[in-house]
Design a protein around this motif. Sequence first.
Motif, short mmCIF file in Angstrom:
data_model
loop_
_atom_site.label_atom_id
_atom_site.label_comp_id
_atom_site.label_asym_id
_atom_site.label_seq_id
_atom_site.Cartn_x
_atom_site.Cartn_y
_atom_site.Cartn_z
N ARG A 33 0.82 -1.21 0.00
CA ARG A 33 0.00 0.00 0.00
C ARG A 33 0.86 1.26 0.00
O ARG A 33 0.49 2.28 -0.57
N ALA A 93 0.67 4.04 -2.92
CA ALA A 93 0.47 5.47 -2.67
C ALA A 93 1.52 6.29 -3.40
O ALA A 93 1.23 7.36 -3.95
N ARG A 135 0.64 6.46 -7.04
CA ARG A 135 -0.49 7.36 -7.25
C ARG A 135 -0.05 8.82 -7.18
O ARG A 135 -0.47 9.64 -7.99
N PRO A 158 -7.07 4.67 -5.05
CA PRO A 158 -5.99 3.89 -4.42
C PRO A 158 -6.05 2.41 -4.75
O PRO A 158 -5.01 1.77 -4.92
N GLU A 162 -3.15 -0.07 -6.09
CA GLU A 162 -2.79 -1.26 -5.32
C GLU A 162 -2.82 -2.50 -6.23
O GLU A 162 -1.97 -3.40 -6.10
#
Lengths: 231, 242
Positions: free
Chosen positions: B164, B168, B171, B186, B190
């Motif tokens: 994760r 992030a 992203r 998100p 992932e």
Amino acid sequence: MVRPPPLLPTGLQRRLLPADASRRSTLPLASEQQPEPGSPGEAERAALQRALVRVLSKPGGYHAAGPGEIARAAGLSPETFYAHYRNAEECYLATYDAAINELRVAMAEGAEEARSAHGADAWRRQLDGAVGAMLTFLAKWPELARALFTEVHNAGPAAMLRREAMLARFVSDIDHARATLDNPAPALASGVLVRGLDQVISARIARGMTQQLPMMLDDLSHYWREPGTDD
Amino acid sequence: MSPMGGHPDKGRSGVDEPPGASTLERPSRQLPSGRHGLPRQYVVDNQRERILAAVMQAVSASSYAETTVGDIITGARLSRRTFYEHFDGKEDCFIAAYDAAIEAALHTTRELTAGGESFAVKIRLVLERLVENVVAAPDFAHSCMVEVVAAGPWALQRRDEAMRTFAALLRDLGQPETADEVTVPPLAAELVVGGLHEMVSARLVQGRADALGEELDQMIYCALVPFCGHARAEALSRGATA
């Protein structure tokens, strides 16, 4: 009226159907009803597989699922267990295969619904339908979800080979559906999709969030959708 | 070295890397025994690093399941008592080594993406380094990416957190690339990070880490596509440094 030939001879919904889908399992694992047994042996195997799924959802997981535990949970004797399976691993593998077949039938139905609604060449919608059906199936049967996605890692090398074969088959289903539609995504894209979904789903199951899976379809589908469009 | 941390050629300098990145490479860095007059803290840190290197080596040589504390202390050339001064047991020790590897990988990723290059170039730099490191040290990569799944629920949780964190990062890098009004959620990031991680793991399990070099462009495509769409992702992922 003569129906036109399908545009998608190897459409996603057909690819997803298990080879023996025509004679759909008389004893589905994903069912609340105690099914009509075809034969005493079949009924016992079904009872043992369902019991295994329940045992796997307890804290010890696969490591605590011995033949004795499975037989007891099924209300049968250990002798009956050994009449069908040599050990817990063999029982797990049979359960895994049966459950994956049921999952594939559910996904094929989801893809078929999307095909009827959006047309044969709307492959992204068909993928939405198939993945959505999978997430709904898992949320409805959380114990089965855990048995398939997280406990498979504890069930020995043969189970890991089955998992690898299952992932490879999903990858080739999506590749075929894409190829018939001239979708030019590179070969690796389907593998990343299938393995990425497996990761996201397994992490949610491990965190006890199985019920929320169906709500995740829209966010996940950004991977196969064109950004900023409905397609 | 971790699958992402350091560089197969430059990693040994250990100058600009966090402790885990450089020290994990070295099988052993034993201090001279007896009275060496070194500060206590230095000795303790050195012991800890030797244990972290030894657990990764032991797991690489066999598997997590088969590794024992005995294997680790033999590799680290320390006593069992010293081992238990640092760690509760094998699981605790492996998780500390895993954390160090992830820390190094994050450090390298941030470093590679800190400049003013385009999103596509940054993704290429990061994935290129990942592939280089996996090909240079497939056994170590196997411990970090495959064996971690067998190391119990705490390790799985760490792995999940790491995924994760990388999602992030992806992203943050990709969001400015998207068209107006488009937000990549998100979960989609992932999916990409998990999918790429598992593609690399699959190649390691198949003993085909070498194939990753040829698949690099496709990996880059997969990381770009949710942000840029098919046509741009394909154009930007093709060929040498875009």
